[in-house]
Design a protein around this motif. Structure first.
Motif, mmCIF file in Angstrom:
data_model
loop_
_atom_site.group_PDB
_atom_site.id
_atom_site.type_symbol
_atom_site.label_atom_id
_atom_site.label_comp_id
_atom_site.label_asym_id
_atom_site.label_seq_id
_atom_site.Cartn_x
_atom_site.Cartn_y
_atom_site.Cartn_z
ATOM 1 N N TYR A 42 0.807 -1.219 0.000
ATOM 2 C CA TYR A 42 0.000 0.000 0.000
ATOM 3 C C TYR A 42 0.842 1.272 0.000
ATOM 4 O O TYR A 42 0.440 2.286 -0.567
ATOM 5 C CB TYR A 42 -0.932 -0.043 1.207
ATOM 6 C CG TYR A 42 -1.953 1.053 1.299
ATOM 7 C CD1 TYR A 42 -2.767 1.367 0.224
ATOM 8 C CD2 TYR A 42 -2.134 1.760 2.481
ATOM 9 C CE1 TYR A 42 -3.724 2.374 0.316
ATOM 10 C CE2 TYR A 42 -3.085 2.749 2.590
ATOM 11 C CZ TYR A 42 -3.886 3.061 1.501
ATOM 12 O OH TYR A 42 -4.821 4.043 1.597
ATOM 13 N N ALA A 43 2.008 1.226 0.617
ATOM 14 C CA ALA A 43 2.839 2.419 0.811
ATOM 15 C C ALA A 43 3.060 3.244 -0.458
ATOM 16 O O ALA A 43 2.851 4.468 -0.440
ATOM 17 C CB ALA A 43 4.174 2.038 1.449
ATOM 18 N N PRO A 44 3.476 2.665 -1.577
ATOM 19 C CA PRO A 44 3.696 3.490 -2.771
ATOM 20 C C PRO A 44 2.432 4.198 -3.260
ATOM 21 O O PRO A 44 2.506 5.286 -3.817
ATOM 22 C CB PRO A 44 4.197 2.497 -3.825
ATOM 23 C CG PRO A 44 4.671 1.320 -3.067
ATOM 24 C CD PRO A 44 3.872 1.268 -1.796
ATOM 25 N N TYR A 45 1.281 3.591 -3.046
ATOM 26 C CA TYR A 45 0.031 4.211 -3.473
ATOM 27 C C TYR A 45 -0.282 5.451 -2.637
ATOM 28 O O TYR A 45 -0.915 6.377 -3.116
ATOM 29 C CB TYR A 45 -1.127 3.211 -3.369
ATOM 30 C CG TYR A 45 -1.023 2.058 -4.336
ATOM 31 C CD1 TYR A 45 -1.473 2.182 -5.644
ATOM 32 C CD2 TYR A 45 -0.473 0.837 -3.953
ATOM 33 C CE1 TYR A 45 -1.383 1.126 -6.543
ATOM 34 C CE2 TYR A 45 -0.382 -0.223 -4.844
ATOM 35 C CZ TYR A 45 -0.826 -0.073 -6.138
ATOM 36 O OH TYR A 45 -0.736 -1.113 -7.031
ATOM 37 N N ASN A 60 -7.761 7.775 -14.692
ATOM 38 C CA ASN A 60 -7.167 6.512 -14.266
ATOM 39 C C ASN A 60 -7.619 5.412 -15.233
ATOM 40 O O ASN A 60 -8.331 4.487 -14.859
ATOM 41 C CB ASN A 60 -7.609 6.201 -12.829
ATOM 42 C CG ASN A 60 -6.718 5.216 -12.148
ATOM 43 O OD1 ASN A 60 -6.069 4.409 -12.804
ATOM 44 N ND2 ASN A 60 -6.707 5.252 -10.833
ATOM 45 N N ASP A 61 -7.212 5.553 -16.482
ATOM 46 C CA ASP A 61 -7.721 4.697 -17.553
ATOM 47 C C ASP A 61 -7.552 3.204 -17.290
ATOM 48 O O ASP A 61 -8.462 2.421 -17.547
ATOM 49 C CB ASP A 61 -7.066 5.064 -18.888
ATOM 50 C CG ASP A 61 -7.487 6.451 -19.374
ATOM 51 O OD1 ASP A 61 -8.521 6.961 -18.881
ATOM 52 O OD2 ASP A 61 -6.783 7.019 -20.222
ATOM 53 N N LYS A 62 -6.393 2.781 -16.782
ATOM 54 C CA LYS A 62 -6.166 1.348 -16.567
ATOM 55 C C LYS A 62 -7.141 0.758 -15.551
ATOM 56 O O LYS A 62 -7.702 -0.311 -15.764
ATOM 57 C CB LYS A 62 -4.726 1.086 -16.112
ATOM 58 C CG LYS A 62 -3.717 1.202 -17.218
ATOM 59 C CD LYS A 62 -2.325 0.874 -16.718
ATOM 60 C CE LYS A 62 -1.312 1.016 -17.833
ATOM 61 N NZ LYS A 62 0.043 0.715 -17.394
ATOM 62 N N LEU A 63 -7.337 1.465 -14.432
ATOM 63 C CA LEU A 63 -8.267 0.940 -13.426
ATOM 64 C C LEU A 63 -9.718 1.035 -13.880
ATOM 65 O O LEU A 63 -10.526 0.159 -13.565
ATOM 66 C CB LEU A 63 -8.073 1.649 -12.089
ATOM 67 C CG LEU A 63 -6.903 1.155 -11.251
ATOM 68 C CD1 LEU A 63 -6.822 1.910 -9.932
ATOM 69 C CD2 LEU A 63 -6.982 -0.327 -10.995
ATOM 70 N N ASN A 121 1.756 8.602 -5.286
ATOM 71 C CA ASN A 121 0.750 9.008 -6.256
ATOM 72 C C ASN A 121 -0.567 9.321 -5.565
ATOM 73 O O ASN A 121 -0.662 9.268 -4.351
ATOM 74 C CB ASN A 121 0.582 7.955 -7.367
ATOM 75 C CG ASN A 121 0.102 6.617 -6.850
ATOM 76 O OD1 ASN A 121 -0.811 6.564 -6.041
ATOM 77 N ND2 ASN A 121 0.696 5.537 -7.321
ATOM 78 N N ALA A 122 -1.581 9.626 -6.356
ATOM 79 C CA ALA A 122 -2.864 10.057 -5.805
ATOM 80 C C ALA A 122 -3.910 8.951 -5.810
ATOM 81 O O ALA A 122 -5.078 9.217 -5.610
ATOM 82 C CB ALA A 122 -3.368 11.264 -6.591
ATOM 83 N N VAL A 123 -3.517 7.704 -6.039
ATOM 84 C CA VAL A 123 -4.481 6.606 -6.099
ATOM 85 C C VAL A 123 -5.173 6.412 -4.753
ATOM 86 O O VAL A 123 -6.374 6.211 -4.681
ATOM 87 C CB VAL A 123 -3.809 5.299 -6.571
ATOM 88 C CG1 VAL A 123 -4.739 4.117 -6.438
ATOM 89 C CG2 VAL A 123 -3.348 5.458 -8.012
ATOM 90 N N SER A 124 -4.409 6.491 -3.676
ATOM 91 C CA SER A 124 -4.982 6.354 -2.335
ATOM 92 C C SER A 124 -5.511 7.708 -1.877
ATOM 93 O O SER A 124 -4.977 8.752 -2.228
ATOM 94 C CB SER A 124 -3.909 5.878 -1.353
ATOM 95 O OG SER A 124 -4.343 6.064 -0.037
#
Length: 185
Positions: free
Chosen positions: A19-22, A126-129, A26-29
Motif C-alpha cells: 500500500y505504501a507506494p500508493y 485513471n484509464d487502466k483501473l 501518487n494520488a491513487v490512495s
C-alpha cells in the motif's frame, strides 16, 4: 504460482508494504500519510468476519503480492447490503492479472455472502483501473468533481458500481465470510 487466501492481521506488514507506494508516490490512495502497521492490523481485525480481506501469495517465497478488501459502503443499517471495494498489488506484478484475480474472487465471495452492490471509488483520470473495473462488470455511477486534494492538486473521484445479485424483497441477510469462505470466480 500465486495462490489466494483470506488475509489475517499477521499480514498487516506485508499489506502495508504494498500500500505504501500508493499513498506516498501518487494520488491513487485517498490517504495523505502512510498508516502505521498497528492501524493496518486494526483495519483487518475490525473487518471481523463480515468484510473479506484477501491476499495473493507467491507459493515459492511466501510473499504477499497483492490484496483486495471490502468495507461498509456507508454507515447505517439500510446500507448493510452494499460494500466499497479496493484492490492493490505490488509493483513487480502490476499488469500480470493478479489484481483481476483478486477482484473477481472478492466479488464472488461478496455475492455468496448476499451483498447486493459493490462500489469502487477511483481517482481520475485513471484509464487502466477504469478499464479493469468495467471489464469485471462495474459501470460508471458518477463523479465527484475536485473533491480530494493531494500532491498539490485537486482530484476528481469517479464512482463505479457493480450489482452482485438481484436484490430480493425482503433481502436475504448478509452471512459471515467464514460461512462461505473464499469463493473462486
Amino acid at each position: 504460482m500465486i495462490t489466494l487466501r483470506a488475509a489475517t492481521p499477521d499480514d498487516a506488514a506485508a499489506i502495508l508494504a504494498i500500500y505504501a507506494p500508493y499513498v506516498v508516490t501518487n494520488a491513487v490512495s485517498f490517504e495523505s500519510s502512510l498508516p502505521k502497521q498497528g492501524e493496518m492490523h486494526a483495519r483487518i481485525t475490525e473487518a471481523a468476519d463480515l468484510f473479506p480481506w484477501i491476499v495473493g501469495v507467491d507459493e515459492e517465497s511466501g510473499l504477499v503480492l497483492g490484496y483486495a478488501f471490502a468495507k461498509p459502503f456507508r454507515p447505517g443499517s439500510a446500507y448493510r447490503f452494499a460494500v466499497e471495494t479496493a484492490c492493490y498489488v505490488s509493483g513487480e506484478v502490476e499488469g500480470q492479472g493478479l489484481r483481476r484475480n483478486l477482484y473477481q474472487t472478492l466479488l464472488a465471495t461478496l455475492t455468496a455472502q448476499n451483498f447486493t452492490q459493490a462500489v469502487s471509488t477511483l481517482t481520475m483520470p485513471n484509464d487502466k483501473l477504469i478499464q479493469l473495473h468495467e471489464a469485471i462488470g462495474f459501470r460508471r455511477a458518477g463523479v465527484y468533481r475536485e473533491i480530494t486534494f493531494k500532491n498539490g492538486q485537486w482530484i476528481d473521484v469517479g464512482l463505479w458500481q457493480r450489482s452482485l445479485t438481484e436484490p430480493n424483497t425482503p433481502p436475504d441477510e448478509v452471512v459471515a465470510f467464514s460461512a462461505v469462505g473464499l469463493v473462486r470466480a
